[in-house]
Design a protein around this motif. Structure first.
Motif, PDB file in Angstrom:
ATOM      1  N   PRO A 220       0.786  -1.339  -0.143  1.00  0.00           N
ATOM      2  CA  PRO A 220       0.037  -0.029  -0.069  1.00  0.00           C
ATOM      3  C   PRO A 220       0.678   1.391  -0.035  1.00  0.00           C
ATOM      4  O   PRO A 220       0.270   2.326  -0.139  1.00  0.00           O
ATOM      5  CB  PRO A 220      -0.952  -0.133   1.386  1.00  0.00           C
ATOM      6  CG  PRO A 220       0.045  -1.114   2.142  1.00  0.00           C
ATOM      7  CD  PRO A 220       0.710  -1.808   1.267  1.00  0.00           C
ATOM      8  N   PHE A 221       2.134   1.147   0.382  1.00  0.00           N
ATOM      9  CA  PHE A 221       2.879   2.464   0.416  1.00  0.00           C
ATOM     10  C   PHE A 221       4.008   2.567  -0.773  1.00  0.00           C
ATOM     11  O   PHE A 221       4.921   3.586  -0.923  1.00  0.00           O
ATOM     12  CB  PHE A 221       3.671   2.295   1.812  1.00  0.00           C
ATOM     13  CG  PHE A 221       2.897   2.415   2.932  1.00  0.00           C
ATOM     14  CD1 PHE A 221       1.926   3.293   3.434  1.00  0.00           C
ATOM     15  CD2 PHE A 221       2.727   0.944   3.667  1.00  0.00           C
ATOM     16  CE1 PHE A 221       1.122   3.148   4.377  1.00  0.00           C
ATOM     17  CE2 PHE A 221       2.216   0.731   4.591  1.00  0.00           C
ATOM     18  CZ  PHE A 221       1.279   2.080   5.050  1.00  0.00           C
ATOM     19  N   SER A 222       3.935   1.670  -1.505  1.00  0.00           N
ATOM     20  CA  SER A 222       4.785   1.715  -2.814  1.00  0.00           C
ATOM     21  C   SER A 222       4.354   3.006  -3.820  1.00  0.00           C
ATOM     22  O   SER A 222       3.273   3.540  -3.663  1.00  0.00           O
ATOM     23  CB  SER A 222       4.826   0.495  -3.818  1.00  0.00           C
ATOM     24  OG  SER A 222       3.632   0.367  -4.217  1.00  0.00           O
ATOM     25  N   ALA A 223       5.215   3.442  -4.693  1.00  0.00           N
ATOM     26  CA  ALA A 223       4.707   4.517  -5.512  1.00  0.00           C
ATOM     27  C   ALA A 223       3.646   4.181  -6.408  1.00  0.00           C
ATOM     28  O   ALA A 223       2.834   4.905  -6.934  1.00  0.00           O
ATOM     29  CB  ALA A 223       5.949   4.645  -6.358  1.00  0.00           C
ATOM     30  N   ASN A 225       1.017   2.562  -5.125  1.00  0.00           N
ATOM     31  CA  ASN A 225      -0.151   2.444  -4.301  1.00  0.00           C
ATOM     32  C   ASN A 225      -0.248   3.379  -3.258  1.00  0.00           C
ATOM     33  O   ASN A 225      -1.363   3.446  -2.679  1.00  0.00           O
ATOM     34  CB  ASN A 225      -0.382   1.188  -3.610  1.00  0.00           C
ATOM     35  CG  ASN A 225      -0.385  -0.005  -4.763  1.00  0.00           C
ATOM     36  OD1 ASN A 225      -1.346   0.069  -5.733  1.00  0.00           O
ATOM     37  ND2 ASN A 225       0.364  -0.921  -4.555  1.00  0.00           N
ATOM     38  N   GLU A 226       0.755   4.337  -3.032  1.00  0.00           N
ATOM     39  CA  GLU A 226       0.641   5.251  -2.099  1.00  0.00           C
ATOM     40  C   GLU A 226      -0.294   6.310  -2.295  1.00  0.00           C
ATOM     41  O   GLU A 226      -0.946   6.480  -3.521  1.00  0.00           O
ATOM     42  CB  GLU A 226       2.149   6.068  -1.756  1.00  0.00           C
ATOM     43  CG  GLU A 226       2.401   7.244  -2.909  1.00  0.00           C
ATOM     44  CD  GLU A 226       3.705   7.492  -2.822  1.00  0.00           C
ATOM     45  OE1 GLU A 226       4.395   7.647  -1.649  1.00  0.00           O
ATOM     46  OE2 GLU A 226       4.326   8.131  -3.766  1.00  0.00           O
ATOM     47  N   PRO A 227      -0.849   7.039  -1.217  1.00  0.00           N
ATOM     48  CA  PRO A 227      -1.859   7.876  -1.300  1.00  0.00           C
ATOM     49  C   PRO A 227      -1.572   9.160  -2.460  1.00  0.00           C
ATOM     50  O   PRO A 227      -0.095   9.389  -2.424  1.00  0.00           O
ATOM     51  CB  PRO A 227      -2.060   8.562   0.202  1.00  0.00           C
ATOM     52  CG  PRO A 227      -1.447   7.565   0.852  1.00  0.00           C
ATOM     53  CD  PRO A 227      -0.603   6.884   0.243  1.00  0.00           C
ATOM     54  N   PHE A 254       6.395  11.541  -5.516  1.00  0.00           N
ATOM     55  CA  PHE A 254       6.119  10.346  -5.221  1.00  0.00           C
ATOM     56  C   PHE A 254       7.472   9.660  -4.388  1.00  0.00           C
ATOM     57  O   PHE A 254       8.401  10.316  -4.242  1.00  0.00           O
ATOM     58  CB  PHE A 254       6.018   9.567  -6.499  1.00  0.00           C
ATOM     59  CG  PHE A 254       7.146   9.298  -7.232  1.00  0.00           C
ATOM     60  CD1 PHE A 254       8.040   8.116  -7.473  1.00  0.00           C
ATOM     61  CD2 PHE A 254       7.202  10.331  -8.458  1.00  0.00           C
ATOM     62  CE1 PHE A 254       9.167   8.208  -7.984  1.00  0.00           C
ATOM     63  CE2 PHE A 254       8.201  10.205  -9.159  1.00  0.00           C
ATOM     64  CZ  PHE A 254       9.312   9.224  -9.163  1.00  0.00           C
ATOM     65  N   THR A 255       7.174   8.671  -3.840  1.00  0.00           N
ATOM     66  CA  THR A 255       8.157   7.917  -2.888  1.00  0.00           C
ATOM     67  C   THR A 255       8.759   6.904  -3.513  1.00  0.00           C
ATOM     68  O   THR A 255       8.298   5.779  -4.145  1.00  0.00           O
ATOM     69  CB  THR A 255       7.607   7.422  -1.579  1.00  0.00           C
ATOM     70  OG1 THR A 255       6.621   8.294  -1.116  1.00  0.00           O
ATOM     71  CG2 THR A 255       8.756   6.977  -0.272  1.00  0.00           C
TER      72      THR A 255
END
Ligand code: UDP
Length: 493
Positions: A220-223, A225-227, A254-255
């Motif tokens: 959920p926190f990858s580029a 799927n992150e918010p 993005f992260t």
């Protein structure tokens, strides 16, 4: 920039991510179960490594999943690594033929005989030499998909615990699945375990006692799927050329997988007549590799012929730039076919259909672009003709998007028709597909209800803690010292 096709093995750097970041989503109880399992696995492994081997570092579901899942494993202080094999074009043509065979088709029509076996084994011998330098007795090696099956004997001979995981498959065998399995069987007789995304995908000869069913997961926190705020979604899509609007360079962050911030810089190669869609227009999206099984052209024709133009909806078919996926030699041909059929559409329909090739030079940036598209979509389609487990489906569900999918393979396990999205029984039935999409465009309340349920299911079933618990159970069952030990009793079945 094209991904260069390498004939050599290379290791992909895996970052470490603390699995505790999942806690706000999964709650303290699930997190505690996960941590207890990780501790038990560390004890069982006792310093041995877990090496994953596949055939591409970017593009497609396996690479997508390894990138993030392994980072959580490293974050749990387990030595997880990732190696990507190389091969020449002949090797990848053969392995794509096997891949297509496992889905039930003849693929490019070529043989899978003695000559192909020789070429397959020759390419893998070079990889095995380099791989064996990394592996010690007792290491757990997870080989992914047909490209790596031929490495199993060499790894077994040096005392590794070898598991072969197949991400593709077909529920009912046919002559082509049998041919592909006959090619692979001699390489896989000695493996310690088999993993399939669904039980029905296992070939007859796979020993049930060594067979495990483990569906994939998303991070959920990858580029990917992150918010991303609705504002940034619109700015990103306008900049890359997929929404009408100000195309000046945005600062859409993005992260990256190493935790550092990135910003979207590259534009998407878009084929369209006239302007991109207005930001307020409903968007139907299918984001998939340019692979015949994804039936991008069928999505386009179903949309053009059976979705009421009065909705003003646009369709984006997005795939990786056709040179971007090293082990996928058919992408250019599938894209060209789709483009030819797009050109043959009546003008009005053509102006509402956009073919997008996402640059893959920076996989995190590419993921951020797909994230923006999925978040902007009113409906996400996955009209596959066959599917192992659609990561795209799980990603859309996580983003509360209603999915219209074909009732094939793993999609049936992911989406309950009428609860988390809509399933079309016959994947070739264009009117039924178009009507399902049309129904959701007509009824935003229903689309929202399905999207809400989809999100809840994604949290319950498609996150990495569930996936890693199942791997841990498998490992405990296979490892001599762990046999009979209960690991991760809280894991999903
Ligand atoms: N994908 C991507 N760029 C694209 C289209 C798709 O990164 O232009 C990703 C998609 O978001 C998903 C993966 O590729 O994470 C496809 O995985 P899936 O399991 O759906 O299918 P596979 O490619 O493994 O058959």
């Amino acid at each position: 920039m094209a991904t260069t096709m390498s004939t050599r093995l290379r290791e992909v750097e895996v970052q470490a991510l603390d699995p505790a970041r999942l806690e706000p989503l999964v709650g303290p109880e699930r997190m505690a179960t996960f941590e207890a399992t990780a501790a038990r696995v560390r004890e069982l492994l006792d310093g041995r490594m877990v090496l994953n081997v596949n055939s591409t570092a970017a593009g497609g579901g396996v690479a997508e999943m390894l990138q993030t899942l392994l980072a959580y494993v490293r974050g749990a202080a387990i030595d997880a690594r990732w190696a990507v094999i190389g091969g020449d074009p002949a090797f990848f043509a053969i392995t794509k033929r096997i891949h297509n065979g496992l889905y039930g088709s003849a693929g490019d029509g070529g043989e899978l005989g003695a000559r192909e076996r020789q070429a397959y084994e020759r390419a893998l011998r070079a990889n095995a030499d380099e791989l064996l330098a990394l592996v010690r007795p007792g290491d757990l090696v997870l080989l992914h998909d047909p490209q790596t099956a031929g490495l199993a004997h060499a790894l077994h001979d040096v005392g590794a615990l070898v598991v072969w995981r197949c991400h593709v498959g077909r529920d009912e065998p046919n002559v082509w699945t049998e041919r592909a399995w006959a090619f692979l069987e001699p390489y896989l007789d000695e493996v310690d375990g088999y993993v399939f995304s669904r039980a029905a995908f296992a070939p007859r000869w796979a020993d049930p006692a060594r067979t495990f069913v483990i569906p994939p997961s998303i991070d959920p926190f990858s580029a990917k799927n992150e918010p991303m705020s609705a504002h940034n979604v619109r700015r990103a899509l306008a900049y890359v050329g997929l929404l009408d609007g100000d195309g000046s360079p945005p600062v859409v962050p993005f992260t990256r997988r190493d935790g550092s911030p990135g910003r979207i810089n590259r534009r998407v190669d878009v084929q369209q007549t006239g302007p991109a869609a207005r930001p307020g227009a409903p968007l139907v999206l299918q984001a998939s590799r340019w692979d015949a099984w994804k039936d991008m052209a069928g999505v386009m024709e179903g949309f053009a012929d059976y979705v009421d133009p009065a909705h003003g909806a646009h369709l984006v078919l997005a795939g990786p730039a056709v040179t971007g996926v090293a082990d996928d030699p058919e992408a250019a041909e599938v894209y060209d076919d789709c483009l030819a059929r797009w050109r043959a559409l009546p003008h009005a329909a053509r102006s509402r259909v956009h073919l997008a090739c996402v640059p893959m030079a920076d996989p995190d940036e590419a993921a951020a672009i797909v994230n923006a598209l999925q978040r902007h979509a009113t409906v996400v389609a996955q009209k596959s003709l066959a599917e192992g487990f659609g990561l795209t489906v799980a990603e859309a569900m996580w983003k509360s998007r209603p999915v219209v999918g074909s009732a094939v393979g793993g999609i049936v396990d992911q989406v309950v028709d009428g609860e988390h999205g809509l399933l079309v029984d016959d994947p070739h039935d264009l009117p039924a597909f178009g009507e399902a999409v049309d129904g959701l465009l007509r009824d935003p309340g229903e689309a929202e209800r399905l999207g809400r349920n989809a999100r809840a299911r994604a949290v319950a079933e498609f996150l990495g803690d569930r996936h890693l618990q199942q791997y841990a159970r498998m490992f405990a069952a296979l490892d001599g010292r762990g046999a009979g030990t209960e690991v991760g009793a809280g894991a999903a079945p």
